[in-house]
Structure formats: C-alpha cells, structure tokens
Design an enzyme around this catalytic site. Sequence first.
Site, PDB file in Angstrom:
ATOM      1  N   LYS A   4       0.819  -1.209   0.000  1.00 46.07           N
ATOM      2  CA  LYS A   4       0.000   0.000   0.000  1.00 46.07           C
ATOM      3  C   LYS A   4       0.861   1.271   0.000  1.00 46.07           C
ATOM      4  O   LYS A   4       2.069   1.216   0.301  1.00 46.07           O
ATOM      5  CB  LYS A   4      -0.918  -0.021   1.230  1.00 46.07           C
ATOM      6  N   TYR A  42     -12.387  -2.755  -3.352  1.00 48.12           N
ATOM      7  CA  TYR A  42     -12.916  -2.691  -1.986  1.00 48.12           C
ATOM      8  C   TYR A  42     -14.446  -2.655  -1.963  1.00 48.12           C
ATOM      9  O   TYR A  42     -15.035  -2.172  -0.984  1.00 48.12           O
ATOM     10  CB  TYR A  42     -12.338  -1.477  -1.252  1.00 48.12           C
ATOM     11  N   PHE A  65     -15.550   4.023   6.928  1.00 47.97           N
ATOM     12  CA  PHE A  65     -14.177   4.306   6.504  1.00 47.97           C
ATOM     13  C   PHE A  65     -13.981   4.191   4.989  1.00 47.97           C
ATOM     14  O   PHE A  65     -12.867   4.389   4.500  1.00 47.97           O
ATOM     15  CB  PHE A  65     -13.194   3.371   7.229  1.00 47.97           C
ATOM     16  N   ARG A 116      -2.145 -14.169   4.918  1.00 48.66           N
ATOM     17  CA  ARG A 116      -2.970 -13.507   5.945  1.00 48.66           C
ATOM     18  C   ARG A 116      -2.322 -13.627   7.325  1.00 48.66           C
ATOM     19  O   ARG A 116      -2.317 -12.674   8.098  1.00 48.66           O
ATOM     20  CB  ARG A 116      -4.382 -14.122   5.987  1.00 48.66           C
ATOM     21  N   THR A 153      -5.953  -6.800  10.996  1.00 48.23           N
ATOM     22  CA  THR A 153      -6.162  -5.538  10.268  1.00 48.23           C
ATOM     23  C   THR A 153      -5.617  -4.337  11.040  1.00 48.23           C
ATOM     24  O   THR A 153      -5.001  -3.447  10.467  1.00 48.23           O
ATOM     25  CB  THR A 153      -7.672  -5.345   9.999  1.00 48.23           C
ATOM     26  N   ARG A 204       2.169  -6.379   9.968  1.00 49.20           N
ATOM     27  CA  ARG A 204       1.487  -5.241  10.598  1.00 49.20           C
ATOM     28  C   ARG A 204       1.876  -5.103  12.068  1.00 49.20           C
ATOM     29  O   ARG A 204       1.986  -3.992  12.585  1.00 49.20           O
ATOM     30  CB  ARG A 204      -0.027  -5.411  10.455  1.00 49.20           C
ATOM     31  N   ASN A 258      -2.110   0.372   7.061  1.00 47.13           N
ATOM     32  CA  ASN A 258      -1.609  -0.893   7.596  1.00 47.13           C
ATOM     33  C   ASN A 258      -0.778  -1.687   6.587  1.00 47.13           C
ATOM     34  O   ASN A 258      -0.678  -2.900   6.664  1.00 47.13           O
ATOM     35  CB  ASN A 258      -2.761  -1.714   8.180  1.00 47.13           C
ATOM     36  N   HIS A 296      -2.180  -5.314   1.659  1.00 47.18           N
ATOM     37  CA  HIS A 296      -3.429  -6.037   1.419  1.00 47.18           C
ATOM     38  C   HIS A 296      -3.080  -7.460   1.002  1.00 47.18           C
ATOM     39  O   HIS A 296      -2.127  -7.660   0.242  1.00 47.18           O
ATOM     40  CB  HIS A 296      -4.228  -5.375   0.284  1.00 47.18           C
ATOM     41  N   GLU A 315      -9.679 -10.748  -7.440  1.00 47.63           N
ATOM     42  CA  GLU A 315      -8.774  -9.600  -7.280  1.00 47.63           C
ATOM     43  C   GLU A 315      -7.620  -9.670  -8.286  1.00 47.63           C
ATOM     44  O   GLU A 315      -7.225  -8.646  -8.852  1.00 47.63           O
ATOM     45  CB  GLU A 315      -8.228  -9.565  -5.847  1.00 47.63           C
TER      46      GLU A 315
HETATM   47  P1  IDP Z   1      -7.899  -6.503   5.757  1.00 46.63           P
HETATM   48  O1  IDP Z   1      -7.055  -5.544   4.967  1.00 46.63           O
HETATM   49  O2  IDP Z   1      -7.175  -6.998   6.980  1.00 46.63           O
HETATM   50  O3  IDP Z   1      -8.475  -7.610   4.931  1.00 46.63           O
HETATM   51  P2  IDP Z   1     -10.571  -5.357   5.792  1.00 46.63           P
HETATM   52  O4  IDP Z   1     -11.540  -5.531   6.908  1.00 46.63           O
HETATM   53  O5  IDP Z   1     -10.825  -6.094   4.523  1.00 46.63           O
HETATM   54  O6  IDP Z   1      -9.109  -5.645   6.349  1.00 46.63           O
HETATM   55  O7  IDP Z   1     -10.516  -3.790   5.487  1.00 46.63           O
HETATM   56  C1  IDP Z   1      -9.868  -3.306   4.322  1.00 46.63           C
HETATM   57  C2  IDP Z   1      -9.003  -2.134   4.706  1.00 46.63           C
HETATM   58  O8  IDP Z   1      -9.844  -1.058   5.143  1.00 46.63           O
HETATM   59  C3  IDP Z   1      -8.075  -2.394   5.892  1.00 46.63           C
HETATM   60  O9  IDP Z   1      -6.848  -2.980   5.502  1.00 46.63           O
HETATM   61  C4  IDP Z   1      -7.870  -1.010   6.455  1.00 46.63           C
HETATM   62  O10 IDP Z   1      -6.864  -0.292   5.738  1.00 46.63           O
HETATM   63  C5  IDP Z   1      -9.213  -0.342   6.188  1.00 46.63           C
HETATM   64  N1  IDP Z   1     -10.062  -0.437   7.388  1.00 46.63           N
HETATM   65  C6  IDP Z   1     -10.736  -1.512   7.855  1.00 46.63           C
HETATM   66  N2  IDP Z   1     -11.414  -1.235   8.986  1.00 46.63           N
HETATM   67  C7  IDP Z   1     -11.156   0.065   9.237  1.00 46.63           C
HETATM   68  C8  IDP Z   1     -11.561   0.961  10.275  1.00 46.63           C
HETATM   69  O11 IDP Z   1     -12.310   0.600  11.202  1.00 46.63           O
HETATM   70  N3  IDP Z   1     -11.089   2.250  10.189  1.00 46.63           N
HETATM   71  C9  IDP Z   1     -10.265   2.679   9.191  1.00 46.63           C
HETATM   72  N4  IDP Z   1      -9.863   1.862   8.203  1.00 46.63           N
HETATM   73  C10 IDP Z   1     -10.286   0.580   8.218  1.00 46.63           C
HETATM   74 MG    MG Z   2      -9.931  -7.593   3.427  1.00 48.03          MG
END
Ligand code: IDP
Ligand code: MG
Length: 148
Positions: free
Chosen positions: A9, A49, A57, A85, A91, A102, A112, A115, A126
């Site tokens: 990212k 996404y 968010f 993962r 996350t 992370r 973070n 992805h 994807e």
């Molecule tokens: P992941 O990347 O661990 O799969 P997801 O739940 O798919 O997590 O969320 C996608 C991305 O959205 C996350 O990597 C993070 O950057 C962002 N994100 C997820 N939840 C939040 C939140 O509560 N606040 C701000 N950003 C979030």
């Molecule tokens: Mg995800």
Amino acid sequence: MERSLVLIKPDAIQRGLAGEIISRLEKKGLTIVAMKMLYMDKNLAQRHYAIHKGKAFFNDLVSFITSSPVIAIVFQGKNAVEMIRRMMGETDPARAQPGSIRGDLGIDIGHNLIHGSDSIENASKEIDLFFSKEEIFSYDRELDRWIY
Ligand code: IDP
Ligand code: MG
C-alpha cells in the site's frame, strides 16, 4: 497450488518498506508470478474494496489507496492465501501479533501497509482486476519439488 493478490500500500512505499515486506513473503517460500507498480484509480479502488462500500471508513480508504502508487503482486504457493494472511497479521496494527508484518511495522488501521486476499475465491477475482493472463508467469522452481 494457490495464488493470492498482495498490494504493497501507499504508506509502505512512502516509508521505504516495500522491499522488507516483499522480502518476508519471498523468504517464506512464496513465488512471485506477477508484479507491477501502478496508481489505482478511483474506479479500480472502488471495485477492489466493493465489499466495504457504505462503511464509515470507505471514502477514506479509497482516497488513501489512490493517493500514491501501490505495488501489486501475485504470490503463488501451497496455502498461499492463509499463509499471507497470517504473515500480515490482524487488520489493526495495534492488535496484530508481533512477528507479523502489521504487528512489527504497522502504525494505524487506516495505514496498515499491505493487502492480501482473504479467500481463494476473492484472490481469483482480485487477481483478474489487476492482471491480464499474459502478465502472470508460470515457471518451475527446483525447491517446489520438495514442498509439493
Ligand atoms: P484486511 O485488509 O485486513 O483484509 P478489511 O476488513 O478487509 O481488512 O478492510 C480493508 C481495509 O480497510 C483495511 O486494511 C484497512 O486499511 C481499512 N479499514 C478496515 N477497517 C477500518 C476501520 O475501522 N477504520 C479505518 N480503516 C479501516
Ligand atoms: Mg480484506
């Protein structure tokens, strides 16, 4: 043999951590079969996404992921989806296990670093968003004969 889509990212590239992150995954034994640097436009970000559309968010996520270039990579290997993962960690970097990408390097849930596809089915979708068939390479590695 599984494939997973990884995005390095914008924050990882801004912080000079692209090599570190790619190196961790490569050293674990995963094979790079496709890689490119690109700006994700709004359309690609919204498609990638789509599952998060409507969440609080979502707009911040789309504007962050389109703010600066990303590196998209297809990694291949046994259990690649789950392995990546686990190596990414949770996350929220504040909750991610030490030893994970992370957990060791992440600062903030919205920034973070990486992805990784969360299922084999989503990985396939994807990968198709980012790469054509011609951009994905098939080649033999001697060590894969020991593993598989
Ligand atoms: P992941 O990347 O661990 O799969 P997801 O739940 O798919 O997590 O969320 C996608 C991305 O959205 C996350 O990597 C993070 O950057 C962002 N994100 C997820 N939840 C939040 C939140 O509560 N606040 C701000 N950003 C979030
Ligand atoms: Mg995800």
